[in-house]
Design an enzyme around this catalytic site. Structure first.
Site, short mmCIF file in Angstrom:
data_model
loop_
_atom_site.label_atom_id
_atom_site.label_comp_id
_atom_site.label_asym_id
_atom_site.label_seq_id
_atom_site.Cartn_x
_atom_site.Cartn_y
_atom_site.Cartn_z
N ALA A 229 -128.66 105.28 65.49
CA ALA A 229 -128.72 104.29 66.53
C ALA A 229 -128.68 104.71 67.96
O ALA A 229 -128.90 104.31 68.94
CB ALA A 229 -127.94 103.06 66.20
N VAL A 237 -123.67 107.12 66.59
CA VAL A 237 -123.81 105.85 66.04
C VAL A 237 -124.93 105.79 65.11
O VAL A 237 -126.08 105.90 65.23
CB VAL A 237 -124.29 104.76 67.36
N ASP A 348 -118.07 101.11 81.92
CA ASP A 348 -119.49 102.01 81.66
C ASP A 348 -120.56 101.11 81.53
O ASP A 348 -121.44 101.10 80.68
CB ASP A 348 -119.25 102.84 80.25
#
Length: 524
Positions: A229, A237, A348
């Site tokens: 992902a 991920v 972030d």
């Protein structure tokens, strides 16, 4: 009118033969992500597209075609031969994006020497923009140094770590985070879902070679890998089924070296954000911390990111409709308002960390302002809390130094080497808004206005937009002070809400655009 639209699409396809392929790839990619499609069929589609256009001069320097190549690289095992084919066909050889993307891919595979050589190759060829590529190489070298430092820090007594009581510190330095984790160790051990081992990960399936349908067993549960992902500098991920159940889907974030800080941040969100607002910030079920890595188990949202939505317009040479921009701006303002009010900084804030949420039920216009009914389940979800900052761990009024090192998202204070606080998030919001409106990343300039110098975007606002709203947002958020800003965020959010609620037709249009976006980006 339908005939005119069809003719327009046919003309576009005739002038741009790659366009129908792009649409098919976007649809197929979403099918693979949702397990509705076949990975092998997707790979074949990419291969057919590449071989059809690889010798076509029209697409030799087309960034869209470059992205198709990288989707193919990610799908095949012999990725080195694909890159060799790109070189032979001279695909975007003068673009720094080619070398930066391939080097990051190699880094994710653990091929660090190869990644460094690719950066060197691009620089030796003077790929443009060259400065961007040089910065990317410098960040790569910095990441590698950080890994070496992290390994050595495990042997350092915590008394040698940075003291977070200083008035100006780097909240992302390894020594700072290590010191804070040591300080909070007893508390973290009590968190539900925290599992720690002093040994290396010794699973039957190596984490470095995870592929589709591989199964890893952790904490008594079996996770079947369905696909990847996302990839970052230190983490990968994966989408996975829990105990082979397609109705129980999670995201596994595998990080080397081990990094329990993100789990700590998720538990702070649990503790400080109300149940009503909590779905906007992602959930972590558990974390398994080993001596060589950590595995974070999170909720999985499969509808793509805000960056995917923005790119779906850019790839067809369109811009996101202003009503949709306003909606997502309201969402982001509300997110930061909640976070900063509870003394949490994300650190972030960028569009690829904002996942899209869609409501299952019909959206009712009257519920928009209160965000009740189906609107509560519609919106964005902020994930990736590895750079999260818990201000409660620092003395009141603490300001920070340090650079996020994310190209295009470095706030004014970072660019000028000044202390910062909430600006790291609010600047990120401005960049995202600019990207939605203009389809390009924001560049700023310093101008004299109202008897002082202020920062503003270089790009001009379109006359047919609500210029005053956008001007106020950029002016206030690009020139914000170091103090608490959640009241300013609330005021800005309410002004956008007032505008969109002043005309019922705008909310109806928004509903239509959200439905259209979902149909375009999602297979279900």
């Amino acid at each position: 009118m339908a005939v005119i639209c069809r003719d327009s699409e046919d003309n576009a396809s005739a002038n741009d033969p790659l366009l129908p392929w792009l649409r098919s790839i976007v649809k197929a990619l979403d099918g693979v992500s949702s397990s509705a499609g076949s990975a092998s069929q997707f790979e074949t589609l990419l291969k057919d597209c590449i071989f059809k256009f690889k010798d076509d001069n029209q697409y030799r320097n087309d960034v869209r075609f470059l992205k198709i190549w990288f989707l193919y690289i990610d799908a095949v095992e012999d990725f080195k031969s694909v890159f060799k084919m790109m070189e032979d066909s001279r695909i975007c050889l003068t673009y720094s994006l080619l070398y930066e993307s391939y080097a990051m891919f190699l880094e994710s595979k653990g091929k660090l020497v190869d990644a460094f050589e690719i950066y060197r190759m691009g620089i030796s060829r003077n790929a443009e923009p060259l400065e961007r590529l040089k910065k990317a190489e410098a960040l790569f070298v910095s990441r590698m140094s950080a890994i070496v430092d992290a390994c050595s820090l495990q042997k350092i007594d915590c008394r040698e770590s940075a003291n977070p009581s200083k008035s100006l510190i780097n909240p992302w330095s390894i020594s700072t985070i290590k010191s804070l984790l040591m300080k909070m160790k007893k508390q973290i051990l009590k968190y539900h879902g925290y599992h720690e081992s002093t040994k290396n990960y010794l699973g039957k399936v190596p984490l470095s070679s995870l592929q589709r349908n591989k199964i890893i067993e952790i904490g008594g549960k079996k996770y079947q890998i369905i696909g990847r992902a996302g990839v970052g500098g230190f983490a990968q991920v994966f989408k996975a089924y829990v105990n082979s159940n397609p109705d129980d889907v999670v995201a596994l974030k595998i990080q080397k070296p081990a990094f329990p800080w993100e789990f700590y941040m998720y538990r702070q969100l649990d503790n400080h954000i109300s149940n009503k607002e909590r779905p906007s910030f992602g959930f972590a079920e558990r974390v398994h911390v080993f001596s060589d890595c950590s595995i974070l188990v999170c909720d999985y949202l499969g509808h793509g990111t805000l960056l995917d939505a923005i790119n779906s317009y850019i790839v067809t040479d369109h811009k996101m409709d202003e009503v949709l921009c306003i909606y997502y701006t309201i969402e982001m303002l509300h997110m930061l308002e909640i976070l900063h009010r509870t003394s949490i900084i994300h650190g972030d804030f960028k569009p690829d960390n904002l996942l899209i949420r869609y409501a299952r039920d019909e959206l009712i216009e009257e519920d928009f302002r209160s965000q009740t009914g189906a609107w509560h389940d519609q919106g964005l979800c902020l994930v990736d809390w590895g750079r999260g900052i818990d201000l409660s761990l620092f003395p009141d009024g603490t300001e920070f130094e340090g650079d996020c090192r994310t190209s295009g998202f470095r706030c004014v204070e970072m660019q000028e080497n000044k202390p910062w606080r909430f600006q790291v998030d609010t600047y990120g919001l401005c960049v995202i808004v600019h990207l939605m409106l203009h389809g390009s990343y924001m560049e700023i300039q310093k101008v004299f206005a109202d008897e002082s110098y202020i920062y503003q975007p270089k790009s001009s606002l379109k006359r047919y937009w609500n210029v005053e709203l956008w001007k106020k947002l950029f002016k206030e958020l690009l020139n914000i002070g170091p103090g608490d800003d959640h009241k300013m965020l609330q005021s800005l959010r309410e002004s956008f809400e007032d505008y969109i609620c002043s005309n019922p037709q705008l909310i109806k249009k928004l509903k239509h655009l959200l439905l259209k976006q979902r149909t375009t980006l999602c297979s279900s």
